[in-house]
Design an enzyme around this catalytic site. Structure first.
Site, PDB file in Angstrom:
ATOM      1  N   LYS A   1      10.643  36.765  32.237  1.00 51.27           N
ATOM      2  CA  LYS A   1      11.417  35.563  31.882  1.00 51.27           C
ATOM      3  C   LYS A   1      11.106  35.145  30.444  1.00 51.27           C
ATOM      4  O   LYS A   1      10.146  35.644  29.841  1.00 51.27           O
ATOM      5  CB  LYS A   1      11.071  34.435  32.859  1.00 51.27           C
ATOM      6  CG  LYS A   1       9.617  33.999  32.801  1.00 51.27           C
ATOM      7  CD  LYS A   1       9.227  33.113  33.983  1.00 51.27           C
ATOM      8  CE  LYS A   1       7.755  32.732  33.910  1.00 51.27           C
ATOM      9  NZ  LYS A   1       7.304  32.054  35.137  1.00 51.27           N
TER      10      LYS A   1
ATOM     11  N   ARG B   1       7.069  21.627  42.826  1.00 48.64           N
ATOM     12  CA  ARG B   1       7.871  21.899  41.642  1.00 48.64           C
ATOM     13  C   ARG B   1       9.189  22.533  42.043  1.00 48.64           C
ATOM     14  O   ARG B   1      10.256  21.963  41.852  1.00 48.64           O
ATOM     15  CB  ARG B   1       7.074  22.797  40.686  1.00 48.64           C
ATOM     16  CG  ARG B   1       7.712  23.008  39.349  1.00 48.64           C
ATOM     17  CD  ARG B   1       6.953  23.980  38.480  1.00 48.64           C
ATOM     18  NE  ARG B   1       6.995  25.344  38.961  1.00 48.64           N
ATOM     19  CZ  ARG B   1       6.649  26.409  38.238  1.00 48.64           C
ATOM     20  NH1 ARG B   1       6.226  26.248  36.990  1.00 48.64           N
ATOM     21  NH2 ARG B   1       6.713  27.618  38.748  1.00 48.64           N
TER      22      ARG B   1
ATOM     23  N   TYR C   1       1.057  19.021   2.866  1.00 43.94           N
ATOM     24  CA  TYR C   1       1.558  17.688   3.225  1.00 43.94           C
ATOM     25  C   TYR C   1       0.415  16.740   3.559  1.00 43.94           C
ATOM     26  O   TYR C   1      -0.534  17.112   4.263  1.00 43.94           O
ATOM     27  CB  TYR C   1       2.484  17.786   4.444  1.00 43.94           C
ATOM     28  CG  TYR C   1       3.878  18.294   4.112  1.00 43.94           C
ATOM     29  CD1 TYR C   1       4.678  17.638   3.180  1.00 43.94           C
ATOM     30  CD2 TYR C   1       4.379  19.425   4.744  1.00 43.94           C
ATOM     31  CE1 TYR C   1       5.962  18.107   2.894  1.00 43.94           C
ATOM     32  CE2 TYR C   1       5.657  19.894   4.473  1.00 43.94           C
ATOM     33  CZ  TYR C   1       6.445  19.222   3.539  1.00 43.94           C
ATOM     34  OH  TYR C   1       7.706  19.686   3.258  1.00 43.94           O
TER      35      TYR C   1
ATOM     36  N   MET D   1       6.816  23.611   7.972  1.00 48.19           N
ATOM     37  CA  MET D   1       7.893  24.232   8.748  1.00 48.19           C
ATOM     38  C   MET D   1       7.980  25.733   8.519  1.00 48.19           C
ATOM     39  O   MET D   1       8.114  26.515   9.458  1.00 48.19           O
ATOM     40  CB  MET D   1       9.237  23.575   8.399  1.00 48.19           C
ATOM     41  CG  MET D   1      10.385  24.052   9.273  1.00 48.19           C
ATOM     42  SD  MET D   1      11.976  23.425   8.743  1.00 48.19           S
ATOM     43  CE  MET D   1      11.815  21.687   9.106  1.00 48.19           C
TER      44      MET D   1
HETATM   45  C1  LIG Z   1       6.112  32.617  35.594  1.00 51.38           C
HETATM   46  C2  LIG Z   1       5.932  32.939  37.036  1.00 51.38           C
HETATM   47  C3  LIG Z   1       5.143  34.027  37.428  1.00 51.38           C
HETATM   48  C4  LIG Z   1       4.275  34.796  36.442  1.00 51.38           C
HETATM   49  O1  LIG Z   1       3.113  34.040  36.197  1.00 51.38           O
HETATM   50  P1  LIG Z   1       1.955  34.541  35.187  1.00 51.38           P
HETATM   51  O2  LIG Z   1       0.963  33.444  35.263  1.00 51.38           O
HETATM   52  O3  LIG Z   1       2.593  34.677  33.859  1.00 51.38           O
HETATM   53  O4  LIG Z   1       1.460  35.828  35.708  1.00 51.38           O
HETATM   54  C5  LIG Z   1       5.127  34.372  38.766  1.00 51.38           C
HETATM   55  N1  LIG Z   1       5.840  33.661  39.683  1.00 51.38           N
HETATM   56  C6  LIG Z   1       6.571  32.573  39.347  1.00 51.38           C
HETATM   57  C7  LIG Z   1       7.295  31.822  40.394  1.00 51.38           C
HETATM   58  C8  LIG Z   1       6.633  32.173  38.022  1.00 51.38           C
HETATM   59  O5  LIG Z   1       7.345  31.093  37.691  1.00 51.38           O
END
Ligand SMILES: *Cc1c(COP(=O)(O)O)cnc(C)c1O
Length: 364
Positions: free
Chosen positions: A38, A136, A258, A306
């Site tokens: 992701k 969550r 800055y 930046m």
């Molecule tokens: C992001 C995520 C993972 C991977 O987690 P890591 O800590 O990066 O290994 C696995 N399962 C879910 C549901 C996630 O959101």
């Protein structure tokens, strides 16, 4: 491959180390292991790295958004591709048409997916996500209880996996880990015969109670330490280098950057490099940490701005404009950068900006 001459910074990605990391995690898990790619492969470029993971033997991939899955689908023939955030209302048909598995996170997700299965007159597989302690995403306890009491809600939905997600796996001692394992065992007992999916990167290192039919590591693939406080079992994958634009000599007392947050205490050589918070280099690193040139540390001085960062290059008389400074690499591990910035490796990697060139190593 020559370094791109227009790039102010290069994210070099060691695909051999990436593949090794996946194999090491799969061996450690001693059961099937997916790859979480992701957020554009944690900032490395999902379409660049997913084929390397597939070549290493990975057959299950997770992303967060449908668009991420659509971009990867043609590159991963035959592999399972699942969307953690689930189907936004109205997107279900696109999932089905593209062989993308939704992670069903609520009774409402389930109802919409089951309705589509009935409309299409075919079974539509999915992954079921139960929340066991994070509050969550995933079915909360009351929805999970409703589902187990009313299994007809899953009509037309063969479950590929029942999954949950650990909230604190990087803290070995957290009692939440075992609380979640106990709750997950109770819920999966209500789905006999359905494979389970449990551990993230750190969860793989928590032991037997966290093994499942599919681990879902992300961050450890990319080289961050899944076992904080212990030696990093993973190989580093990412090296970030940026170019020096300008060098100048300044006398003692000269302010830099800055708000003049730093002043030279001696005759100082200042190197200005081609990186800034717009590239995801955290402003929190102002006056913290260092870049490296030929193994010599150049302390970061002044504010991160930046597009530019200034370094004290007094100890580096050979440094010239156009030279490359190491910001993440053998001298400056990813986890150290994150600690200095007061954040974690996830945020450092996923912030790596689009202005960097991304280079796969080794290159053909
Ligand atoms: C992001 C995520 C993972 C991977 O987690 P890591 O800590 O990066 O290994 C696995 N399962 C879910 C549901 C996630 O959101």
């Amino acid at each position: 491959m020559p370094l791109p001459s227009h790039a102010g910074g290069i994210v070099a990605i060691d695909t051999a180390a990436l593949a090794d990391n996946w194999r090491a995690l799969a061996a450690r898990h001693a059961a099937p292991t997916a790859a979480v790619v992701k957020a554009d492969g944690y900032g490395l470029g999902a379409t660049r790295i997913a084929p390397s993971l597939a070549a290493a033997g990975c057959r299950h991939f997770f992303v967060a958004h449908l668009q991420e899955a659509l971009a990867l689908r043609p590159l991963l023939p035959g592999a399972m591709l699942a969307v953690l955030n689930g189907p936004l209302p109205g997107t279900e048909a696109e999932f089905a048409a593209n062989d993308i598995l939704p992670v069903l996170n609520s009774l409402d997700d389930i109802a919409r997916w089951s309705t589509l299965a009935a409309q299409l007159g075919r079974a539509l597989p999915a992954i079921l996500h139960i929340d066991t302690g994070m509050a969550r995403l995933g079915l909360p306890p009351d929805e999970a209880a409703t589902l187990t009491a009313e299994p007809h809600r899953l009509a037309g939905i063969p479950l590929r996996f029942v999954m949950t997600h650990l909230a604190a796996a990087e803290h070995r001692e957290s009692p939440l880990n075992h609380t979640q394992a106990t709750r997950f065992a109770a819920i999966t007992a209500a789905f006999p015969g359905i494979p389970t999916s449990f551990a993230n990167s750190s969860g793989i290192f928590l032991g037997e109670a966290f093994r499942s039919a599919l681990a879902r590591p992300g961050i450890a693939l990319y080289g961050a330490n899944p076992t904080p406080g212990q030696p990093n079992p993973m190989r580093p994958v990412v090296c970030l280098r940026v170019r020096v634009l300008q060098l100048r000599e300044i006398p003692p007392g000269t302010p830099v950057g800055y708000e003049a947050t730093w002043r030279a205490r001696r005759p100082t050589r200042i190197a200005t490099a081609c990186v800034g918070y717009a590239d995801g280099w955290p402003r929190a690193l102002s006056n913290r940490g260092a870049a490296f040139f030929d193994g010599t540390a150049l302390p970061l001085v002044g504010r991160v701005s930046m597009d530019l960062v200034t370094y004290d290059a007094t100890d580096c008389p050979s440094l010239r404009p156009g030279d490359w400074l190491e910001l993440i690499g053998p001298h400056m591990p990813l986890d150290d950068v994150a600690a200095l910035a007061g954040t974690n490796a996830y945020e450092i990697l996923t912030s790596l900006g689009p202005r960097y060139a991304r280079q796969l190593l080794p290159t053909a």
